[in-house]
Design a protein around this motif. Structure first.
Motif, PDB file in Angstrom:
ATOM      1  N   ASP A 142       0.832  -1.206   0.000  1.00  0.00           N
ATOM      2  CA  ASP A 142       0.000   0.000   0.000  1.00  0.00           C
ATOM      3  C   ASP A 142       0.866   1.256   0.000  1.00  0.00           C
ATOM      4  O   ASP A 142       0.580   2.226  -0.713  1.00  0.00           O
ATOM      5  CB  ASP A 142      -0.916   0.010   1.230  1.00  0.00           C
ATOM      6  N   THR A 187      -8.538  -2.910  -7.984  1.00  0.00           N
ATOM      7  CA  THR A 187      -8.829  -2.387  -6.644  1.00  0.00           C
ATOM      8  C   THR A 187     -10.228  -1.815  -6.554  1.00  0.00           C
ATOM      9  O   THR A 187     -10.951  -2.049  -5.565  1.00  0.00           O
ATOM     10  CB  THR A 187      -7.811  -1.306  -6.258  1.00  0.00           C
ATOM     11  N   GLY A 190     -12.787  -4.735  -6.892  1.00  0.00           N
ATOM     12  CA  GLY A 190     -12.649  -5.614  -5.738  1.00  0.00           C
ATOM     13  C   GLY A 190     -13.201  -4.990  -4.477  1.00  0.00           C
ATOM     14  O   GLY A 190     -13.864  -5.658  -3.670  1.00  0.00           O
ATOM     15  N   ALA A 191     -12.950  -3.690  -4.303  1.00  0.00           N
ATOM     16  CA  ALA A 191     -13.456  -3.004  -3.120  1.00  0.00           C
ATOM     17  C   ALA A 191     -14.978  -2.950  -3.124  1.00  0.00           C
ATOM     18  O   ALA A 191     -15.630  -3.146  -2.091  1.00  0.00           O
ATOM     19  CB  ALA A 191     -12.878  -1.597  -3.049  1.00  0.00           C
ATOM     20  N   ALA A 194     -16.273  -6.523  -2.461  1.00  0.00           N
ATOM     21  CA  ALA A 194     -16.006  -6.914  -1.078  1.00  0.00           C
ATOM     22  C   ALA A 194     -16.941  -6.184  -0.113  1.00  0.00           C
ATOM     23  O   ALA A 194     -17.431  -6.773   0.863  1.00  0.00           O
ATOM     24  CB  ALA A 194     -14.553  -6.639  -0.720  1.00  0.00           C
ATOM     25  N   HIS A 268      -9.693  -1.084   2.178  1.00  0.00           N
ATOM     26  CA  HIS A 268      -9.188  -1.801   1.004  1.00  0.00           C
ATOM     27  C   HIS A 268      -7.868  -1.259   0.484  1.00  0.00           C
ATOM     28  O   HIS A 268      -7.264  -1.848  -0.396  1.00  0.00           O
ATOM     29  CB  HIS A 268     -10.222  -1.776  -0.124  1.00  0.00           C
TER      30      HIS A 268
END
Length: 299
Positions: A142, A187, A190-191, A194, A268
């Protein structure tokens, strides 16, 4: 085999007391790290001198795969690390030699700088190597994303586009009637998935153990509920399920306007400024004024 400096016989380690095992473990882990470093450095020599061909292999990857019995990705990462350590990762090599970091942290740093020019790569490598001993590999990844978004926004956007273009999801029915999912999301996607999955996942039954009520099974049930919800609303909202779930993206006004830098999807990790701008257009913006201690002064 004898554990270094402890004289513990590792062949009889299964009979050790817990106290002796705990005493021996730090030195064994340190030895493993040094062994991994030595492996990467030896592979760099075998690779660049072409010595792998003396064993009848047509590449260093096949040479190492045959020697170790491991997979191509396992071999490839160590070969690439060997080259990077020799060419452009001096701070990482020093930290690894001192036992402060290991292969996983080093691999994160290698991937972070592999597409950058030498000067920028040197600055970011030194910064990441300094931070690595104090954070997990995930946190280091990150941090690397934030550093690259600030220092090389074009590269960060190019990587984000590559991740978006390489998204995939497959679903197949097995012979025993089960369905298997496999895929990759960037990202942003996926975020969102999720967050939606978490919203539909029921809480654990306090009367059941984790083995009796595993989170993986609850997520599978949640995915089915999400599908039902989407189908129920598909006709009335042109195929887009409603209402939308909340996704909190934090960024500065300057980043949002300039498109340079990074933002953070709560829970995330970081995304590029371009991704934040896209989400801001699709969803909504809640302006906030924060104090020096991140206190909310106005919302």
């Amino acid at each position: 085999m004898i554990c270094p400096q402890t004289n513990h016989d590792l062949h009889s380690s299964r009979y050790m007391t817990g106290v002796l095992a705990a005493e021996a473990l730090p030195e064994i882990l340190a030895a493993v790290r040094q062994g991994e470093l030595a492996t990467c450095r030896l592979l760099e020599r075998v690779d660049r001198t072409g010595e792998f061909s003396a064993e009848g292999a047509n590449s260093t990857i096949s040479y190492l795969r045959n020697l170790s019995g491991e997979t191509n990705p396992w071999a490839s990462e160590r070969i690439l690390l060997g080259r990077a350590l020799a060419d452009r990762m001096p701070a990482t090599a020093a930290g690894w030699e001192n036992g402060d970091i290991g292969l996983t942290h080093a691999a994160v740093i290698r991937k972070a700088i592999c597409t950058l020019d030498d000067d920028l790569a040197a600055d970011i490598e030194q910064a990441l190597a300094g931070a690595a001993p104090h954070i997990t590999p995930g946190q280091l990844a990150d941090l690397a994303a934030v550093a690259k978004a600030a220092a090389a926004p074009e590269d960060a956007e190019a990587q984000a586009k590559k991740n978006h273009d390489h998204q995939k999801l497959s679903i197949s029915k097995t012979f025993d009637g089960m369905y298997r999912f496999d895929g990759w999301l960037d990202t942003e996607s996926g975020a969102e998935v999720a967050a939606a999955l978490a919203a539909f996942t029921r809480k654990k039954d306090p009367n059941l153990s984790i083995l009796d009520d595993p989170i993986a099974r609850r997520r599978a049930e949640a995915l089915r509920q999400m599908a039902r919800h989407a189908m129920a609303h598909a006709d009335s909202c042109n195929g887009n399920p409603s209402p939308r779930h909340a996704l909190i993206v934090t960024t500065s006004y300057e980043t949002l306007i300039s498109g340079i830098g990074s933002a953070d999807i709560q829970g995330h990790g970081p995304i590029t400024a371009g991704a934040a701008r896209r989400l801001a257009c699709e969803y909504g913006i809640i302006p906030a004024v924060l104090g020096t201690e991140s206190d909310v002064l106005d919302l």
